[in-house]
Scaffold this active site. Structure first.
Site, PDB file in Angstrom:
ATOM      1  N   THR A   1       0.853  -1.178   0.000  1.00 10.44           N
ATOM      2  CA  THR A   1       0.000   0.000   0.000  1.00 10.44           C
ATOM      3  C   THR A   1       0.887   1.224   0.000  1.00 10.44           C
ATOM      4  O   THR A   1       1.817   1.327   0.799  1.00 10.44           O
ATOM      5  CB  THR A   1      -1.007  -0.032   1.172  1.00 10.44           C
ATOM      6  OG1 THR A   1      -1.631   1.233   1.252  1.00 10.44           O
ATOM      7  CG2 THR A   1      -0.389  -0.382   2.497  1.00 10.44           C
TER       8      THR A   1
ATOM      9  N   GLU B   1      -5.269  -3.076   3.497  1.00  7.64           N
ATOM     10  CA  GLU B   1      -5.066  -3.889   4.697  1.00  7.64           C
ATOM     11  C   GLU B   1      -6.290  -4.744   5.034  1.00  7.64           C
ATOM     12  O   GLU B   1      -6.261  -5.561   5.939  1.00  7.64           O
ATOM     13  CB  GLU B   1      -4.774  -2.973   5.905  1.00  7.64           C
ATOM     14  CG  GLU B   1      -3.405  -2.307   5.879  1.00  7.64           C
ATOM     15  CD  GLU B   1      -3.405  -0.966   5.153  1.00  7.64           C
ATOM     16  OE1 GLU B   1      -4.297  -0.741   4.300  1.00  7.64           O
ATOM     17  OE2 GLU B   1      -2.509  -0.153   5.432  1.00  7.64           O
TER      18      GLU B   1
ATOM     19  N   LYS C   1      -7.015  20.410  13.477  1.00  5.01           N
ATOM     20  CA  LYS C   1      -7.573  20.663  14.801  1.00  5.01           C
ATOM     21  C   LYS C   1      -7.453  22.144  15.088  1.00  5.01           C
ATOM     22  O   LYS C   1      -6.375  22.652  15.333  1.00  5.01           O
ATOM     23  CB  LYS C   1      -6.843  19.825  15.851  1.00  5.01           C
ATOM     24  CG  LYS C   1      -7.819  19.177  16.800  1.00  5.01           C
ATOM     25  CD  LYS C   1      -7.167  18.163  17.673  1.00  5.01           C
ATOM     26  CE  LYS C   1      -8.256  17.335  18.334  1.00  5.01           C
ATOM     27  NZ  LYS C   1      -7.714  16.375  19.262  1.00  5.01           N
TER      28      LYS C   1
ATOM     29  N   TRP D   1     -12.221  19.479  15.822  1.00  2.00           N
ATOM     30  CA  TRP D   1     -11.936  18.886  14.514  1.00  2.00           C
ATOM     31  C   TRP D   1     -12.600  19.677  13.387  1.00  2.00           C
ATOM     32  O   TRP D   1     -13.745  20.088  13.509  1.00  2.00           O
ATOM     33  CB  TRP D   1     -12.513  17.477  14.424  1.00  2.00           C
ATOM     34  CG  TRP D   1     -11.979  16.455  15.371  1.00  2.00           C
ATOM     35  CD1 TRP D   1     -12.501  16.123  16.583  1.00  2.00           C
ATOM     36  CD2 TRP D   1     -10.862  15.599  15.171  1.00  2.00           C
ATOM     37  NE1 TRP D   1     -11.775  15.111  17.151  1.00  2.00           N
ATOM     38  CE2 TRP D   1     -10.761  14.773  16.302  1.00  2.00           C
ATOM     39  CE3 TRP D   1      -9.932  15.453  14.154  1.00  2.00           C
ATOM     40  CZ2 TRP D   1      -9.773  13.802  16.444  1.00  2.00           C
ATOM     41  CZ3 TRP D   1      -8.946  14.488  14.291  1.00  2.00           C
ATOM     42  CH2 TRP D   1      -8.869  13.680  15.439  1.00  2.00           C
TER      43      TRP D   1
HETATM   44  P1  AMP Z   1      -6.245   1.933  -0.127  1.00  2.28           P
HETATM   45  O1  AMP Z   1      -5.582   1.041   0.837  1.00  2.28           O
HETATM   46  O2  AMP Z   1      -5.301   2.539  -1.109  1.00  2.28           O
HETATM   47  O3  AMP Z   1      -7.404   1.276  -0.771  1.00  2.28           O
HETATM   48  O4  AMP Z   1      -6.804   3.175   0.636  1.00  2.28           O
HETATM   49  C1  AMP Z   1      -7.683   3.013   1.699  1.00  2.28           C
HETATM   50  C2  AMP Z   1      -8.161   4.352   2.111  1.00  2.28           C
HETATM   51  O5  AMP Z   1      -8.903   4.966   1.052  1.00  2.28           O
HETATM   52  C3  AMP Z   1      -9.101   4.317   3.279  1.00  2.28           C
HETATM   53  O6  AMP Z   1      -8.444   4.224   4.516  1.00  2.28           O
HETATM   54  C4  AMP Z   1      -9.833   5.629   3.105  1.00  2.28           C
HETATM   55  O7  AMP Z   1      -9.060   6.703   3.618  1.00  2.28           O
HETATM   56  C5  AMP Z   1      -9.922   5.758   1.601  1.00  2.28           C
HETATM   57  N1  AMP Z   1     -11.227   5.280   1.161  1.00  2.28           N
HETATM   58  C6  AMP Z   1     -11.555   4.064   0.701  1.00  2.28           C
HETATM   59  N2  AMP Z   1     -12.866   4.003   0.411  1.00  2.28           N
HETATM   60  C7  AMP Z   1     -13.388   5.210   0.714  1.00  2.28           C
HETATM   61  C8  AMP Z   1     -14.689   5.785   0.677  1.00  2.28           C
HETATM   62  N3  AMP Z   1     -15.747   5.101   0.235  1.00  2.28           N
HETATM   63  N4  AMP Z   1     -14.829   7.060   1.101  1.00  2.28           N
HETATM   64  C9  AMP Z   1     -13.784   7.777   1.543  1.00  2.28           C
HETATM   65  N5  AMP Z   1     -12.539   7.299   1.611  1.00  2.28           N
HETATM   66  C10 AMP Z   1     -12.338   6.026   1.204  1.00  2.28           C
END
Ligand code: AMP
Length: 542
Positions: free
Chosen positions: A185, A330, A439, A444
């Site tokens: 990732t 993850e 913050k 927040w």
């Molecule tokens: P990745 O591991 O590259 O798939 O990224 C995961 C991250 O993408 C998550 O922890 C979120 O921050 C973001 N993410 C995934 N799905 C969504 C969603 N539906 N809305 C907002 N953020 C998302």
């Protein structure tokens, strides 16, 4: 007293046995460089998978060693997934969009032994092969007639390797906890981290994604994964579709091409598709300009980033249901999906828009909680927001060769880095990410919500909000904007006035800066760390 049931381990090889017998005639259609519409069925695919396993057996690798791919979504990549994992090796899907230094880091960190790559990536690999000492051979995923000229040493043609191999191969008995796949990732900070999936986690995740309120897969579906197979195993579709008996349509390197996507949907009868928000913009633009429809397309899963309402509303007009999904590399990746237990027809437009934007309800198997700064559980009232934690059998317990990650606190929960609310019906909504959090005066501010309002402005192409030092409030939001076409005259005053009445006054950015472009990671996410660095000397006006 134990139950008296068979202790059958969960293995990806069982998908092969099942799909060949039950769904053997179901098609897999692929776009590749050597064939714009390759077509065969699961029976053919798994016969070739065994040929590939015979090739891999000659490589004399130990169980658990890594075989990498640098490839688009197509049938040869699909064969590689199964041949590597079911032989007891780890299929390491490398993201070709990463920067070369990251690719070198990842290939070396994983100690990849062989790399199977699409011809498109031969020039990329020529530039870095010398820095990848563990790699013993580079296999180009094409036929002899389409082999590119290359300076690479130890390079082989995939089809030539397969040509004389037997279609018989006895898959080894593997422990269900054996590793089967590896995906790094990119994150927004530090070196990429490896997430190592097991046969068990992959099978359980595949089952869960097929549930009606998740992707809802059946043998009547035609599934087009637009999400890359190098990004969290295309959200499990290469495993779930052969289980369900769904036809697979792989768009190859055309995943960003609205015209090809529309043609594939209409000509192959695609019913379900999955991808990040950006890919739908290309499809929608093509449909709008050509007046074409996508009548077979019933639903799409949009995840990886927040899905703008405009995408959902555009797709509504084509009769396509948008299901927002949330997850992470993850988490294999699926954690939640936004479907409704009852009809939403009696909702007001406003209530409907509000609920459909949420990231959805946890799918069975994933537990969630939100906690405050001290780690105390927060209520599921749709208002309280805090760090989102998850656990479950397809959530990673630690990163590959990285023992002390702060995302794993030893309490059995994984810290997602997202900030969320959860309402009494279980709908989780992402309000921010902890790494981006602003913050202000101890309170927040959701940078994502401020960004969403900013990008709604017709003269804005893209916007990012970062927390920046403020002598009175510790931090205040700084808005950074890329002007869109026709937005050359957009001023800071006009931009800030746009927020009036749309968000809390104290959430309104303290200042606006205009730039030509924003920094992104290889997977298209905003690189807030780079932005913070870029603006580190900025001072808010008195
Ligand atoms: P990745 O591991 O590259 O798939 O990224 C995961 C991250 O993408 C998550 O922890 C979120 O921050 C973001 N993410 C995934 N799905 C969504 C969603 N539906 N809305 C907002 N953020 C998302």
């Amino acid at each position: 007293m134990n139950g008296l049931m068979m202790d059958s381990g969960l293995s990806i090889a069982s998908i092969i046995t099942h799909a060949e017998r039950v769904n053997g005639d179901t098609e897999i259609v692929s776009v590749t460089r050597d064939n714009p519409r390759h077509r065969y069925n699961y029976r053919d695919a798994f016969a070739r998978t065994r040929q590939l396993a015979n090739v891999m057996a000659r490589w004399n690798l130990d169980q658990g060693e890594r075989i990498a791919t640098l490839a688009w979504n197509d049938y040869r990549h699909f064969e590689t997934y199964y041949a590597a994992s079911c032989s007891g090796y780890v299929c390491h899907t490398v993201n070709p969009r990463l920067f070369p230094e990251q690719l070198v880091y990842i290939i070396n960190h994983a100690e990849d032994q062989y790399v199977l790559l699409d011809p498109d990536f031969v020039p990329l690999v020529e530039g870095l092969a010398g820095e990848c000492p563990t790699v013993k051979g580079w296999i180009v995923l094409t036929s002899e007639a389409h082999m590119p000229e290359t300076s690479l040493a130890n390079v082989h043609c995939y089809e030539t390797l397969l040509a004389n191999e037997s279609e018989q191969f006895d898959w080894p008995q593997l422990d269900e906890n054996a590793a089967c796949a590896l995906c790094y990732t990119s994150g927004t900070t530090g070196n990429p981290k490896g997430v190592l999936y097991s046969h068990r986690s992959t099978l359980l995740h595949a089952y869960a994604t097929m549930m009606p309120d998740a992707m809802g897969l059946s043998a009547r579906d035609v599934v087009m994964p637009i999400v890359p197979m190098f990004h969290v195993n295309a959200w499990g579709n290469p495993y779930s579709c052969p289980i369900a008996g769904a036809k697979l349509v792989f768009p190859g390197n055309k995943m960003g091409d609205g015209e090809t996507l529309a043609a594939l949907i209409n000509e192959e009868g695609v019913t379900m598709s999955a991808g990040v928000p950006t890919v739908w913009l290309g499809l929608i633009a093509h449909l709008k300009t050509t007046g074409k429809q996508v009548e077979s397309l019933d639903r799409i899963i949009v995840g990886g980033a927040a899905c703008p309402l405009s995408i959902m509303e555009d797709l509504d007009t084509y009769g396509v249901q948008t299901r927002v999904g949330w997850g992470m590399t993850e988490m294999s990746p699926l954690g939640s999906v936004n479907t409704s237990p009852a009809s939403r027809e009696d909702y007001s437009d406003e209530a409907f828009a509000k609920v459909r934007l949420k990231a959805g309800r946890p799918i069975f198997g994933v537990e969630m909680k939100i906690v405050d700064d001290e780690g105390n559980d927060l209520p599921w009232d749709g208002v309280a927001f805090g760090s989102l934690k998850v656990r479950g059998p397809w959530v990673c317990s630690s990163y590959y060769k990285l023992e002390d990650s702060d995302a794993h606190e030893g309490d059995g929960w994984f810290e997602t880095g997202d900030v969320a609310t959860i309402d009494p019906q279980g709908y989780m909504a992402i309000t921010d990410r902890t790494k981006d959090v602003i913050k202000s005066g101890g309170e927040w501010i959701s940078s994502i919500e401020v960004e969403n309002v900013a990008t709604d402005h017709p003269k804005v192409a893209e916007a990012a909000v970062i927390g920046h030092f403020h002598p009175r409030w510790s931090e205040r939001p700084l808005l950074i904007v890329v002007r869109g076409p026709g937005g050359e005259d957009l001023s800071a005053e006009e931009m800030l006035a746009w927020f009036d009445g749309k968000i809390a006054k104290w959430w309104t950015p303290e200042a606006v800066e205009f730039v030509d472009e924003l920094p992104h990671t290889a997977t298209g996410k905003l690189q807030k760390v780079a932005l913070r660095e870029q603006f580190k000397d900025f001072s808010f006006p008195e």
